[in-house]
Structure formats: structure tokens, C-alpha cells
Design a protein around this motif. Structure first.
Motif, PDB file in Angstrom:
ATOM      1  N   ARG A  13      34.539  45.398  40.574  1.00  0.00           N
ATOM      2  CA  ARG A  13      34.287  43.931  40.153  1.00  0.00           C
ATOM      3  C   ARG A  13      32.813  43.549  40.496  1.00  0.00           C
ATOM      4  NH1 ARG A  13      34.635  38.740  41.978  1.00  0.00           N
ATOM      5  NH2 ARG A  13      35.850  37.165  40.580  1.00  0.00           N
ATOM      6  N   ASP A  14      31.951  43.734  39.628  1.00  0.00           N
ATOM      7  CA  ASP A  14      30.736  43.529  39.859  1.00  0.00           C
ATOM      8  C   ASP A  14      30.080  42.030  39.601  1.00  0.00           C
ATOM      9  OD1 ASP A  14      27.905  43.680  40.104  1.00  0.00           O
ATOM     10  OD2 ASP A  14      27.725  45.722  39.183  1.00  0.00           O
ATOM     11  N   ALA A  15      30.055  41.008  40.605  1.00  0.00           N
ATOM     12  CA  ALA A  15      29.684  39.896  40.478  1.00  0.00           C
ATOM     13  C   ALA A  15      28.181  39.532  39.776  1.00  0.00           C
ATOM     14  CB  ALA A  15      29.814  39.076  41.718  1.00  0.00           C
ATOM     15  N   ARG A  16      27.456  40.823  39.833  1.00  0.00           N
ATOM     16  CA  ARG A  16      26.024  40.427  39.449  1.00  0.00           C
ATOM     17  C   ARG A  16      26.010  40.131  37.890  1.00  0.00           C
ATOM     18  NH1 ARG A  16      23.572  46.046  41.270  1.00  0.00           N
ATOM     19  NH2 ARG A  16      25.515  46.611  39.990  1.00  0.00           N
ATOM     20  N   SER A  17      27.099  40.669  37.314  1.00  0.00           N
ATOM     21  CA  SER A  17      26.859  40.378  35.881  1.00  0.00           C
ATOM     22  C   SER A  17      28.162  39.768  35.207  1.00  0.00           C
ATOM     23  CB  SER A  17      26.666  41.771  35.115  1.00  0.00           C
ATOM     24  OG  SER A  17      27.553  42.478  35.228  1.00  0.00           O
ATOM     25  N   GLN A  84      46.060  42.546  39.193  1.00  0.00           N
ATOM     26  CA  GLN A  84      45.638  41.271  39.746  1.00  0.00           C
ATOM     27  C   GLN A  84      46.204  40.155  39.412  1.00  0.00           C
ATOM     28  OE1 GLN A  84      41.611  38.311  39.517  1.00  0.00           O
ATOM     29  NE2 GLN A  84      41.496  40.506  38.333  1.00  0.00           N
ATOM     30  N   LEU A  85      46.512  39.171  40.626  1.00  0.00           N
ATOM     31  CA  LEU A  85      47.217  37.957  40.015  1.00  0.00           C
ATOM     32  C   LEU A  85      46.349  36.893  40.194  1.00  0.00           C
ATOM     33  CD1 LEU A  85      50.073  38.415  42.283  1.00  0.00           C
ATOM     34  CD2 LEU A  85      50.333  38.769  40.102  1.00  0.00           C
ATOM     35  N   LEU A 150      46.014  42.942  51.524  1.00  0.00           N
ATOM     36  CA  LEU A 150      45.319  42.970  50.201  1.00  0.00           C
ATOM     37  C   LEU A 150      44.127  42.026  49.886  1.00  0.00           C
ATOM     38  CD1 LEU A 150      48.444  42.158  47.790  1.00  0.00           C
ATOM     39  CD2 LEU A 150      47.422  44.475  48.312  1.00  0.00           C
ATOM     40  N   LEU A 151      43.232  42.308  49.365  1.00  0.00           N
ATOM     41  CA  LEU A 151      42.154  41.407  49.227  1.00  0.00           C
ATOM     42  C   LEU A 151      42.459  40.276  48.283  1.00  0.00           C
ATOM     43  CD1 LEU A 151      38.935  44.003  48.326  1.00  0.00           C
ATOM     44  CD2 LEU A 151      39.480  42.826  50.432  1.00  0.00           C
ATOM     45  N   ALA A 152      41.676  39.204  48.745  1.00  0.00           N
ATOM     46  CA  ALA A 152      41.932  37.823  47.842  1.00  0.00           C
ATOM     47  C   ALA A 152      40.328  37.023  47.834  1.00  0.00           C
ATOM     48  CB  ALA A 152      42.673  37.060  48.448  1.00  0.00           C
ATOM     49  N   TRP A 176      40.612  48.199  44.646  1.00  0.00           N
ATOM     50  CA  TRP A 176      39.334  47.519  44.183  1.00  0.00           C
ATOM     51  C   TRP A 176      38.348  47.513  44.870  1.00  0.00           C
ATOM     52  CZ3 TRP A 176      38.763  43.859  40.101  1.00  0.00           C
ATOM     53  CH2 TRP A 176      39.824  43.682  39.251  1.00  0.00           C
ATOM     54  N   THR A 177      37.145  47.469  44.373  1.00  0.00           N
ATOM     55  CA  THR A 177      35.619  47.397  45.063  1.00  0.00           C
ATOM     56  C   THR A 177      34.970  46.206  44.742  1.00  0.00           C
ATOM     57  OG1 THR A 177      35.606  49.868  45.573  1.00  0.00           O
ATOM     58  CG2 THR A 177      33.428  48.528  45.757  1.00  0.00           C
TER      59      THR A 177
END
Length: 185
Positions: A13-17, A84-85, A150-152, A176-177
Motif C-alpha cells: 500500500r503506497d501512500a505516495r500516490s 482488509q476491513l 495485525l496492522l491497523a 501487507w507492506t
């Protein structure tokens, strides 16, 4: 580098774009655009209701009323795999100005685009990434053991004048990364 890669190494999941390209190819949000760009098939199950924001969300709404918020609960899939939730809380004043955010299908670009069209463009996004222990419901949905880490991501979107227009809690399944970029100038 692609902004979202789904394969043996997992999901990036790339927050840059992701917020600038949320309507790419007619997508109905960032997740759909990223997943399609990676050559995969996205799917989301959406429930929309009105209710009260939970205690942990209320302070993030920036002092706005936490009664009568629009709640969008999404189960997001890659192919048939639930990955994902995501639960989104939208203040009533924003939902009244942008009624499409209360619809199951919010259209191309998703709710962030509908808010922008109504004068509530998100200028600032803050995302806190934490580890949570899977609840029984989350564990059953995501195929993990109850209590598993888990990551949140807690996403808070604000307009340029600081008004909070959405708070979303994402709970990510395994694999996820999260990729972020920071300008250094």
C-alpha cells in the motif's frame, strides 16, 4: 515502481500516490485503483448506516457531533481473498452536503471525490499505523487466530481549514507492506 503489488511478497500500500490516483481507470477509490493497476481483481462488500461514532473515533472527529455519523463498513477483497476491513465515519454535515457518501456505490474516485465535489476536499491526511490484536470477529473474517497481531491504520482526512471530513479505521489481513515517502527539501 508500482504503487501496489500483490503477489508472493504480499500487498504493498503506497501512500505516495494512492490518494492522487484513486479514480484511475474509472476506479471507485484508491484500493480499487491500486489493485487493478497490479493486475488483480478488487471487490468490496459495503454496508452503509447511520449511528454514533465509537468512543475511540469520537475525539478524532475534531469536536464535531459524533451522533448521526454516516458509517461505511467495507470488506475488501483481492479476488476471493478478504484482505482488509475498513470502517469509515463521516460527520453528518459532510454527508448532507455530499449525499453520495451515503450510497453503497459512491461513484468514480469514491467518497473522497464526492466530498471534494461538495467543497470538502481533503488537503491533509494523517495516518497512524499501529498493531492491534485481532478480535474474534476480525479473526474469523481475515482467517487468523483471535489475538493475532495485525496492522491497523487510522486515517483522518481534513480540509485546508482543518475540518475533519472522515475517519477510517483499516484493519489489514496478513501480508501487507506499507510504503511512505517523505520529501527531504
Amino acid at each position: 515502481m508500482p504503487s501496489n503489488i500483490i503477489g508472493a511478497e504480499g500487498i504493498i500500500r503506497d501512500a505516495r500516490s494512492r490518494y492522487r490516483q484513486r479514480a484511475e481507470g474509472g476506479a471507485h477509490g484508491a484500493f480499487e485503483a491500486e489493485t487493478k493497476r497490479a493486475g488483480q481483481t478488487p471487490r468490496a462488500e459495503v454496508e452503509v448506516s447511520r449511528g454514533s461514532a465509537p468512543d475511540e473515533i469520537a475525539p478524532l472527529l475534531g469536536g464535531q457531533s459524533t451522533e448521526g455519523v454516516v458509517i461505511r463498513k467495507r470488506r475488501m477483497y483481492v479476488g476471493e481473498r478478504l484482505v482488509q476491513l475498513a470502517d469509515t465515519y463521516i460527520p453528518e454535515s459532510v454527508a448532507e452536503a455530499a449525499p453520495a457518501v451515503s450510497q453503497l456505490d459512491s461513484g468514480e474516485g469514491g467518497i473522497i471525490s464526492r466530498m471534494a465535489e461538495a467543497g470538502f476536499a481533503q488537503a491533509t491526511v494523517v495516518e497512524d499505523v499501529t498493531q492491534v490484536h485481532a478480535s474474534a470477529d476480525q479473526a474469523a473474517a481475515l482467517g487468523v487466530s483471535e489475538g493475532e497481531a495485525l496492522l491497523a491504520i487510522t486515517h483522518v482526512g481534513q480540509t485546508d481549514n482543518g475540518q475533519v471530513v472522515e475517519v477510517t479505521q483499516h484493519v489489514l489481513g496478513p501480508g501487507w507492506t506499507l510504503r511512505y515517502g517523505v520529501p527531504l527539501d
